[in-house]
Scaffold this motif. Structure first.
Motif, PDB file in Angstrom:
ATOM      1  N   THR A   1       1.369  -0.869   4.344  1.00 36.40           N
ATOM      2  CA  THR A   1       2.160   0.344   3.706  1.00 36.40           C
ATOM      3  C   THR A   1       3.664   0.218   3.646  1.00 36.40           C
ATOM      4  O   THR A   1       4.366  -0.236   4.739  1.00 36.40           O
ATOM      5  CB  THR A   1       1.679   1.304   4.742  1.00 36.40           C
ATOM      6  N   LYS A   2       3.836   0.583   2.522  1.00 28.62           N
ATOM      7  CA  LYS A   2       5.293   0.416   2.265  1.00 28.62           C
ATOM      8  C   LYS A   2       6.013   2.062   1.869  1.00 28.62           C
ATOM      9  O   LYS A   2       7.243   2.051   1.983  1.00 28.62           O
ATOM     10  CB  LYS A   2       5.779  -0.291   1.081  1.00 28.62           C
ATOM     11  N   ALA A   3       5.351   2.956   1.486  1.00 31.73           N
ATOM     12  CA  ALA A   3       5.637   4.152   1.156  1.00 31.73           C
ATOM     13  C   ALA A   3       4.683   5.328   1.361  1.00 31.73           C
ATOM     14  O   ALA A   3       3.472   4.929   1.336  1.00 31.73           O
ATOM     15  CB  ALA A   3       6.286   4.218  -0.298  1.00 31.73           C
ATOM     16  N   ILE A   4       5.030   6.359   1.259  1.00 34.31           N
ATOM     17  CA  ILE A   4       4.101   7.781   1.051  1.00 34.31           C
ATOM     18  C   ILE A   4       4.433   8.455   0.218  1.00 34.31           C
ATOM     19  O   ILE A   4       5.609   8.894  -0.135  1.00 34.31           O
ATOM     20  CB  ILE A   4       4.316   8.343   2.632  1.00 34.31           C
ATOM     21  N   ILE A   5       3.613   8.961  -0.656  1.00 28.80           N
ATOM     22  CA  ILE A   5       3.925  10.094  -1.943  1.00 28.80           C
ATOM     23  C   ILE A   5       3.376  11.202  -1.511  1.00 28.80           C
ATOM     24  O   ILE A   5       2.022  11.562  -1.718  1.00 28.80           O
ATOM     25  CB  ILE A   5       3.366   9.399  -3.099  1.00 28.80           C
ATOM     26  N   PRO A   6       3.985  12.295  -0.981  1.00 31.55           N
ATOM     27  CA  PRO A   6       3.769  13.695  -0.583  1.00 31.55           C
ATOM     28  C   PRO A   6       3.549  14.115  -2.246  1.00 31.55           C
ATOM     29  O   PRO A   6       4.517  14.176  -2.771  1.00 31.55           O
ATOM     30  CB  PRO A   6       4.748  14.177   0.342  1.00 31.55           C
ATOM     31  N   VAL A   7       2.555  15.006  -2.647  1.00 30.78           N
ATOM     32  CA  VAL A   7       2.668  15.832  -3.848  1.00 30.78           C
ATOM     33  C   VAL A   7       2.992  17.486  -3.375  1.00 30.78           C
ATOM     34  O   VAL A   7       1.817  17.923  -2.378  1.00 30.78           O
ATOM     35  CB  VAL A   7       1.260  15.843  -4.655  1.00 30.78           C
ATOM     36  N   HIS A   8       3.860  17.974  -3.845  1.00 33.32           N
ATOM     37  CA  HIS A   8       3.920  19.433  -3.563  1.00 33.32           C
ATOM     38  C   HIS A   8       3.174  20.237  -4.273  1.00 33.32           C
ATOM     39  O   HIS A   8       3.594  20.578  -5.411  1.00 33.32           O
ATOM     40  CB  HIS A   8       5.624  19.658  -3.410  1.00 33.32           C
ATOM     41  N   LEU A   9       1.813  20.391  -4.146  1.00 24.57           N
ATOM     42  CA  LEU A   9       0.781  20.702  -5.398  1.00 24.57           C
ATOM     43  C   LEU A   9       0.883  22.090  -5.323  1.00 24.57           C
ATOM     44  O   LEU A   9       1.208  22.872  -4.486  1.00 24.57           O
ATOM     45  CB  LEU A   9      -0.700  20.218  -4.590  1.00 24.57           C
ATOM     46  N   PHE A  10       0.858  22.656  -6.823  1.00 23.02           N
ATOM     47  CA  PHE A  10       0.764  23.916  -6.966  1.00 23.02           C
ATOM     48  C   PHE A  10       2.187  24.470  -6.844  1.00 23.02           C
ATOM     49  O   PHE A  10       2.070  26.000  -6.900  1.00 23.02           O
ATOM     50  CB  PHE A  10      -0.463  24.871  -6.521  1.00 23.02           C
TER      51      PHE A  10
ATOM     52  N   GLU B   1       0.753  -1.216  -0.043  1.00 24.87           N
ATOM     53  CA  GLU B   1      -0.031   0.090   0.017  1.00 24.87           C
ATOM     54  C   GLU B   1       0.776   1.376   0.017  1.00 24.87           C
ATOM     55  O   GLU B   1       1.947   1.200   0.577  1.00 24.87           O
ATOM     56  CB  GLU B   1      -0.912  -0.116   1.132  1.00 24.87           C
ATOM     57  N   VAL B   2       0.485   2.232  -0.578  1.00 25.20           N
ATOM     58  CA  VAL B   2       1.091   3.634  -0.604  1.00 25.20           C
ATOM     59  C   VAL B   2       0.241   4.614  -0.574  1.00 25.20           C
ATOM     60  O   VAL B   2      -0.745   4.701  -1.090  1.00 25.20           O
ATOM     61  CB  VAL B   2       1.599   3.807  -2.036  1.00 25.20           C
ATOM     62  N   ILE B   3       0.498   5.383   0.687  1.00 28.60           N
ATOM     63  CA  ILE B   3      -0.427   6.419   1.147  1.00 28.60           C
ATOM     64  C   ILE B   3      -0.099   7.752   0.260  1.00 28.60           C
ATOM     65  O   ILE B   3       1.040   8.227  -0.004  1.00 28.60           O
ATOM     66  CB  ILE B   3      -0.103   6.746   2.467  1.00 28.60           C
TER      67      ILE B   3
END
Length: 384
Positions: A126-135, A79-81
């Protein structure tokens, strides 16, 4: 009446067109279009700019995310958050790698992941987190890395809209295990076509990325893994080298545009202005306001696609020559491709609300004062 586009690349090209034309013609005359010194030079320059040991160029920002997941051996059963309020590629690549995206709601003030909710979403899978630096606004990476380290999770930064942004004085893309960049033309650092890159401080990850982007081989015709064909061409590499030299200047011009937007729009009722997170330095790929909708409530919970006040304002703006964009009208957890995950309208309420209220106004470094005045005055007329 002048028409104002959401983004205008022609102004940028007028400034650096002579440099680009000369560099492209030199590549064409060389006969070396795939790989070679031009691509390697760009990789080294971007690595130095971001502050990492390695940069691996690839065909797109989407490929960058997919290659990153593959390089970390993330796949079936994992799973990836991540956030549901982003372009589809962020979740799509998780699924393509064989893993399952787990969507966490956003902080409505920044449109980025709500870090308060991450730990509750962590499971043994859970194996990873993908934060998006949005905009172009950086996530609080200090806090996110502390959560990830406490739970032994990888962090893959989605920096597609944030090249040059910083958190606590450190460039995004250099903080997690991997950073993923897009050079789609409208990005802060945009190619004249598609392009992407992956950054890391781990030489073993970099070597795996290079293998996977070239059909799973390290050389010759011996293949160690099922890879992909994802190579940045030399024409795009020389264009990006030129544009990288101007990036900080362009990002600073974006901040000036934002300061003026803030000044002119701060007193207008019925909208919420975007906020930059404390501790970060954004690069404003988009200037995204929220057009608040008093009608949002139970009726919208039953019909998330209904026409909102934002939609009506956008139509009126267009009639006045101001073109805006909606990023994004339907969050990922409600997209048809993720129906099987079972998310419901209202389950991630801040993402749902953002999707119905966000409106990205014209934003590019060369936006003139006259153009900005037209945007602001037109918006005021539409809101009264």
């Amino acid at each position: 009446m002048n028409t104002i586009p959401p983004f205008d690349l022609s102004e940028q090209f007028r400034t650096i067109g002579a440099e680009i034309n000369q560099a492209v013609l030199e590549v064409l005359a060389s006969g070396r279009y795939i790989g070679g010194a031009n691509v390697e030079n760009f990789e080294q320059q971007l690595a130095a700019y971001i502050g990492v040991s390695d940069c691996v160029a690839c065909n797109s920002g989407t490929d960058a995310l997919y290659l990153a997941l593959r390089a970390l051996n993330i796949g079936a059963g994992d799973e990836v958050i991540t956030t549901p309020f982003t372009f589809v590629a962020t979740g799509e690549t998780v699924s393509q790698a064989g893993a399952t995206p787990v969507f966490v709601d956003i902080d409505l003030s920044t449109f980025n992941l709500n870090l308060e909710q991450i730990e509750a979403a962590i499971t043994p899978k859970t194996k990873a987190i993908i934060p998006v630096h949005l905009f172009g606004q950086p996530v609080d990476m200090t806090r996110l890395m502390a959560i990830a380290q406490a739970h032994h999770l990888f962090v893959i930064e989605d920096c597609a809209q944030a090249t040059g942004a910083e958190w606590a004085g450190q460039k995004v893309g250099s903080i997690g295990q991997i950073g993923c960049f897009s050079f789609y033309p409208t990005k802060n650092l945009g190619a004249c076509g598609d392009g992407g890159a992956v950054t890391t401080n781990d030489p073993e990850i970099a070597a795996t990325l290079r293998m996977l982007r070239d059909h799973g081989r390290r050389g010759g015709y011996y293949h160690e893994a099922f890879g992909v064909n994802s190579r940045l061409d030399a024409v795009q590499a020389v264009i990006l080298q030129i544009k990288l030299r101007y990036l900080d200047e362009w990002n600073q011009q974006r901040r000036k545009v934002v300061d003026r937007y803030h000044q002119l729009l701060s007193s207008i009722l019925g909208i919420v202005l975007p906020q930059a997170p404390t501790g970060g330095k954004g690069v404003w790929n988009q200037y995204t306001i929220r057009v608040t909708d008093r009608e949002l409530g139970e009726i919208s919970l039953r019909d998330p696609l209904r026409v909102t006040r934002r939609d009506r304002v956008r139509t009126q703006l267009q009639s006045k020559g101001v073109n805006s964009m909606i990023y994004y009208p339907l969050p990922l957890h409600l997209q048809p491709i993720y129906k099987s995950l079972g998310y419901q309208v209202g389950q991630l309420p801040e993402s749902d609300r953002a999707a119905r209220e966000v409106l990205s106004l014209p934003m590019f470094p060369e936006l003139s004062i006259a153009q900005q005045d037209q945007v602001v005055y037109s918006l005021k007329d539409c809101l009264t």
